[in-house]
Design an enzyme around this catalytic site. Structure first.
Site, PDB file in Angstrom:
ATOM      1  N   SER A   6      -3.673   1.712   6.272  1.00 20.66           N
ATOM      2  CA  SER A   6      -2.884   0.848   5.121  1.00 20.66           C
ATOM      3  C   SER A   6      -3.592   0.975   3.783  1.00 20.66           C
ATOM      4  O   SER A   6      -4.642   1.532   3.793  1.00 20.66           O
ATOM      5  CB  SER A   6      -2.874  -0.593   5.536  1.00 20.66           C
ATOM      6  OG  SER A   6      -4.226  -1.145   5.671  1.00 20.66           O
ATOM      7  N   LYS A   7      -3.168   0.401   2.915  1.00 19.79           N
ATOM      8  CA  LYS A   7      -3.835   0.413   1.560  1.00 19.79           C
ATOM      9  C   LYS A   7      -5.318  -0.071   1.756  1.00 19.79           C
ATOM     10  O   LYS A   7      -6.205   0.341   1.036  1.00 19.79           O
ATOM     11  CB  LYS A   7      -3.191  -0.534   0.655  1.00 19.79           C
ATOM     12  CG  LYS A   7      -1.760   0.064   0.047  1.00 19.79           C
ATOM     13  CD  LYS A   7      -1.621  -0.366  -1.200  1.00 19.79           C
ATOM     14  CE  LYS A   7      -0.370   0.515  -1.889  1.00 19.79           C
ATOM     15  NZ  LYS A   7       0.733  -0.552  -1.390  1.00 19.79           N
ATOM     16  N   ARG A   8      -5.597  -0.882   2.805  1.00 17.49           N
ATOM     17  CA  ARG A   8      -7.155  -1.508   2.863  1.00 17.49           C
ATOM     18  C   ARG A   8      -8.059  -0.146   2.989  1.00 17.49           C
ATOM     19  O   ARG A   8      -9.131  -0.189   3.140  1.00 17.49           O
ATOM     20  CB  ARG A   8      -6.918  -2.595   3.880  1.00 17.49           C
ATOM     21  CG  ARG A   8      -6.984  -3.783   3.427  1.00 17.49           C
ATOM     22  CD  ARG A   8      -6.878  -4.969   4.502  1.00 17.49           C
ATOM     23  NE  ARG A   8      -5.280  -4.789   4.977  1.00 17.49           N
ATOM     24  CZ  ARG A   8      -4.836  -4.801   6.279  1.00 17.49           C
ATOM     25  NH1 ARG A   8      -6.074  -4.901   7.032  1.00 17.49           N
ATOM     26  NH2 ARG A   8      -3.767  -4.639   6.441  1.00 17.49           N
TER      27      ARG A   8
END
Ligand code: GLU
Length: 483
Positions: A250-252
């Protein structure tokens, strides 16, 4: 049957690695079967969709070499088609208007939670009369249109990746919303599941290949195909891409969009190759290939069910393999933007010749394209600083003299236009000075490159000579050696 597949990104963000990998599998499957690959932009979410994301997506797909045969089609331009389909469902009594307020829906869910039941719509407005509907509208309520889901149904399909799949109608959350903001006289904004089915039917899609996060939608969509009289396509749900700790990427995790990978200096060929390996393996265990090669070998039999772990080392390895192999005439075009961005001054046309030689020199040492910035830095300005090690080298006994002699040779017109003439020049100096060749080479490296490590000395020297940088550098190094 001609295979027809599609990639259907929503332009609510840049082209994500997960979408791109799904696009790769669609493309490979289409090309393997001599079929068609269609691009459809699912922009019905007007609040979150943006033209710049559409552009990022189309550019990213094109950059990766995932050429599409039809489209891009835009769902926002096809609303009539969806509304007609919803009207058909209403006419057949398979859909209805429901007028629950958000507060009522919340209360329903709270009550279900209190009884430990899964949240679902309890289908309470299935049988409203038109008079009841109008009465709700008179209160200022808006309708959604819900498609009836038979709780008693068992929905089955054979997934090309996951094998036999079974869902119970009762697990689908009750009658599903297919359009929002509607009234007795109006069909409002159609929603994803409905639009997808209408489009896949209209575009004669034979195989729906998409991420496994869509499995629950597939059960709902099969019911919609049946209701609309469409032929249910084949489904293949591809595994998720996971980070190193096994969570969905994910973006994380930092970089997730294709344009970010591009900026980091991965080549399109290496990235496309890597994505092919995210969940698939070739029957011959080959790992380095172009999309065209992979297409010949691709089948869903070798797509894993388990999530695919993203492996930076492998991506770096693939990228370095491509950068080591690519012809200098192509590599130079990939490197120029990075040199430009680093502020190096050159003329892409007039300097084409030595830049290409430089690209050829640096290529075998590159992992990512921006590596060529540091490795190439000292070719772009006449003089450079000396590292501590280089400085030390210049102060060794005999170095000033050998620099002086080399300088004189160059200034008196000694040829230096090939590795052979370079070798001759070096040997002459070594002989004349009675020194070890190692001292000569190390000192020339320090003098010409300002550092004790870097690309091949003789090849670098040839480029510097071509640029007429070697004489000024030798003069500067001589001064340094004598200081
Ligand atoms: N717009 C959906 C997505 O981006 C497409 C899903 C599908 O392929 O049906 O996830």
């Amino acid at each position: 049957m001609t295979v027809r597949v599609r990639i259907a990104p929503s332009p609510t963000g840049n082209l994500h690695i997960g979408t791109a990998r799904t696009a790769v599998f669609n493309w490979l499957f289409a090309r393997h079967h001599g079929g068609q690959f269609i691009l459809r932009v699912e922009d019905t979410d007007t609040e979150r969709s943006r033209p710049e994301f559409t552009q990022n997506i189309t550019e990213g797909l094109a950059w990766l070499g995932l050429n599409w045969d039809e489209g891009p089609f835009f769902q926002s331009e096809r609303l009539d088609l969806y509304q007609q389909a919803i009207q058909t469902l209403l006419n057949k009594g398979l859909a209805y208007r429901a007028y629950d307020t958000p507060e009522e829906l919340d209360a329903m869910r709270t009550a279900q939670k209190a009884k430990n039941q899964a949240p679902r719509y309890d289908n309470r407005h299935r049988d409203l009369t038109e008079a009841q509907q109008r009465a709700f509208e008179a209160e200022g309520r808006q309708a959604v249109i819900r498609f009836k889901i038979d709780d008693g149904r068992t929905i089955q399909w054979h997934d090309l990746v996951r094998g036999p799949m079974t869902w119970q109608g009762s697990d689908l959350g009750g009658d599903m919303v297919v359009a929002r903001a509607s009234s007795v006289d109006r069909i409002g904004q159609p929603l994803y599941n409905l639009a997808v089915v209408v489009d896949d039917m209209d575009m004669n899609i034979t195989h729906v290949i998409r991420g496994e996060d869509h499995i629950a939608n597939t059960a709902k969509q099969i019911l919609l195909y049946e209701a609309l009289g469409g032929q249910v396509p084949n489904f293949a749900h591809t595994p998720l891409i996971l980070n190193q700790t096994g969570q969905k990427l994910s973006k994380r995790d930092g970089v997730t969009s294709i344009s970010d990978f591009q900026k980091m200096g991965f080549t399109a060929t290496a990235l496309a190759n890597y994505m092919t390996l995210l969940g698939w393996s070739a029957p011959d265990s080959e790992e380095l290939f172009t999309l065209e090669d992979a297409a010949q070998k691709f089948s869903f039999d070798r797509v894993n069910k388990a999530g695919a772990k993203f492996d930076w080392d492998k991506l770096d390895w693939l990228n370095s393999q491509y950068l080591h192999d690519i012809p200098a005439t192509e590599l130079v075009n990939l490197l120029m933007p990075y040199w430009q961005a680093a502020g190096f001054s050159f003329d892409p046309v007039a300097d084409q010749d030595w830049l290409t030689t430089l690209a050829g020199l640096l290529g075998p040492g590159l992992t990512r394209l921006p590596d060529a910035v540091d490795q190439g830095r000292f070719f772009f300005s006449e003089l450079m600083d000396y590292s501590e090690a280089a400085n030390k080298q210049l102060h060794q006994a005999g170095v000033a003299d050998l620099l002086q002699v080399t300088l004189e040779k160059l200034q008196s017109g000694s040829a230096l236009d090939s590795l052979d003439t370079g070798k001759t020049l070096v040997n002459e100096v070594v002989k004349a000075q009675g020194i070890k060749k190692g001292l000569m080479m190390k000192s020339m490296r320090a003098a010409l490159m300002g550092d004790m490590k870097g690309p091949d000395l003789m090849e670098s020297w040839l480029i510097l000579h071509q640029r007429q940088f070697d004489v000024p550098r030798l003069k500067a190094a001589l001064e340094q050696a004598q200081s």
